[in-house]
Design a protein around this motif. Structure first.
Motif, PDB file in Angstrom:
ATOM      1  N   MET A   1      13.066  35.194  47.814  1.00 19.37           N
ATOM      2  CA  MET A   1      14.335  34.547  48.065  1.00 19.37           C
ATOM      3  C   MET A   1      14.399  34.071  49.512  1.00 19.37           C
ATOM      4  O   MET A   1      13.929  34.758  50.402  1.00 19.37           O
ATOM      5  N   THR A   2      15.018  32.929  49.696  1.00 20.20           N
ATOM      6  CA  THR A   2      15.178  32.414  51.057  1.00 20.20           C
ATOM      7  C   THR A   2      16.292  33.170  51.763  1.00 20.20           C
ATOM      8  O   THR A   2      17.090  33.870  51.137  1.00 20.20           O
ATOM      9  N   THR A   3      16.362  32.987  53.063  1.00 22.89           N
ATOM     10  CA  THR A   3      17.413  33.631  53.837  1.00 22.89           C
ATOM     11  C   THR A   3      18.796  33.181  53.379  1.00 22.89           C
ATOM     12  O   THR A   3      19.698  34.001  53.214  1.00 22.89           O
ATOM     13  N   ALA A   4      18.961  31.875  53.129  1.00 23.12           N
ATOM     14  CA  ALA A   4      20.264  31.366  52.677  1.00 23.12           C
ATOM     15  C   ALA A   4      20.638  31.958  51.333  1.00 23.12           C
ATOM     16  O   ALA A   4      21.777  32.397  51.131  1.00 23.12           O
ATOM     17  N   SER A   5      19.680  32.002  50.399  1.00 24.23           N
ATOM     18  CA  SER A   5      20.016  32.540  49.076  1.00 24.23           C
ATOM     19  C   SER A   5      20.313  34.030  49.140  1.00 24.23           C
ATOM     20  O   SER A   5      21.180  34.530  48.426  1.00 24.23           O
ATOM     21  N   THR A   6      19.624  34.746  50.028  1.00 25.28           N
ATOM     22  CA  THR A   6      19.906  36.177  50.202  1.00 25.28           C
ATOM     23  C   THR A   6      21.313  36.381  50.757  1.00 25.28           C
ATOM     24  O   THR A   6      22.065  37.236  50.267  1.00 25.28           O
ATOM     25  N   LYS A   7      21.680  35.593  51.759  1.00 22.66           N
ATOM     26  CA  LYS A   7      23.031  35.688  52.324  1.00 22.66           C
ATOM     27  C   LYS A   7      24.080  35.377  51.256  1.00 22.66           C
ATOM     28  O   LYS A   7      25.132  36.024  51.185  1.00 22.66           O
ATOM     29  N   ILE A   8      23.802  34.368  50.445  1.00 24.82           N
ATOM     30  CA  ILE A   8      24.745  33.993  49.380  1.00 24.82           C
ATOM     31  C   ILE A   8      24.895  35.132  48.384  1.00 24.82           C
ATOM     32  O   ILE A   8      26.007  35.475  47.981  1.00 24.82           O
ATOM     33  N   MET A   9      23.780  35.743  47.980  1.00 22.93           N
ATOM     34  CA  MET A   9      23.840  36.841  47.005  1.00 22.93           C
ATOM     35  C   MET A   9      24.638  38.019  47.572  1.00 22.93           C
ATOM     36  O   MET A   9      25.441  38.617  46.865  1.00 22.93           O
ATOM     37  N   ALA A  30      30.550  30.993  50.172  1.00 25.32           N
ATOM     38  CA  ALA A  30      29.833  30.202  51.182  1.00 25.32           C
ATOM     39  C   ALA A  30      30.340  30.532  52.585  1.00 25.32           C
ATOM     40  O   ALA A  30      29.543  30.712  53.519  1.00 25.32           O
ATOM     41  N   ASP A  31      31.666  30.624  52.728  1.00 28.38           N
ATOM     42  CA  ASP A  31      32.241  30.959  54.027  1.00 28.38           C
ATOM     43  C   ASP A  31      31.765  32.328  54.497  1.00 28.38           C
ATOM     44  O   ASP A  31      31.370  32.505  55.650  1.00 28.38           O
TER      45      ASP A  31
END
Length: 195
Positions: A1-9, A30-31
């Motif tokens: 998983m990418t960093t963005a997708s991990t943060k989103i999860m 997202a916020d």
């Protein structure tokens, strides 16, 4: 998983636990994740895909944990007791809440229902393997097949989890006691049967 997708999860889990699936907002996720809203759509296709990806990730990890625990050489009743202990962990982590939210979402969304059923099949397959082991070691399961036992145990946990999430202390205690008594039954059977 990418960093963005991990943060989103991570943000999705937090928002889902605090607000539930019906009120879950991709904008709020997202916020909280600190990413543009478009990243949710890019990585997951939208709210449903995001939550299903979260559930997939957690489910795979926990089924693997159960598989390792049931593969141990401990007596079956001890392994079952450990499964009861894991229920506390799964409630605390939010997994049970996410799963129950997605089960409810599946009542009105066939795509969600199919994904949740596929995930639950992993649990049922594992439980059927364990029941098959018990039958091989201990003898007949009475009128039940290993698949029947898997369904009974699996749905007992699912229903028990739903009752616990309703927040009534009396029902929570009743569910925990009943689930643990199954372990007592297994212990009685194992200690009477030469292995």
């Amino acid at each position: 998983m990418t960093t963005a997708s991990t943060k989103i999860m991570e943000a999705a889990r937090s928002c889902l636990l605090s607000e539930g699936y019906a009120k879950l907002s991709t904008r709020k996720v997202a916020d909280q994740a600190g990413v543009p809203l478009s990243q949710i759509h890019y990585h997951f296709g939208g709210k449903q895909g995001m939550v299903l990806a979260l559930l997939d990730h957690e489910n795979a990890r926990l089924v693997d944990r159960q598989r390792q625990m049931y593969a141990a050489s401990e007596p079956l009743w001890r392994r079952y007791e450990q499964a009861c202990e894991f229920l506390d962990d799964d409630l605390a982590s939010g997994y049970v809440r996410v799963l129950q939210e997605m089960i409810a979402a599946g009542w009105s969304d066939a795509q969600v229902a199919q994904r949740v059923l596929a995930m639950l099949q992993g649990w049922m397959t594992l439980l059927e393997e364990v029941a098959g082991e018990a039958e091989a070691r201990l003898g007949s399961l009475g009128p039940f097949t290993a698949a029947d036992i898997a369904v009974l145990v699996g749905t007992s946990f699912l229903g028990g989890e739903a009752m616990i999430l309703l927040g009534d202390d009396d029902w929570t205690q009743r569910v925990r006691t009943a689930l643990r008594r199954v372990g007592d039954l297994i212990r009685t059977r194992e200690t009477r049967t030469p292995v």
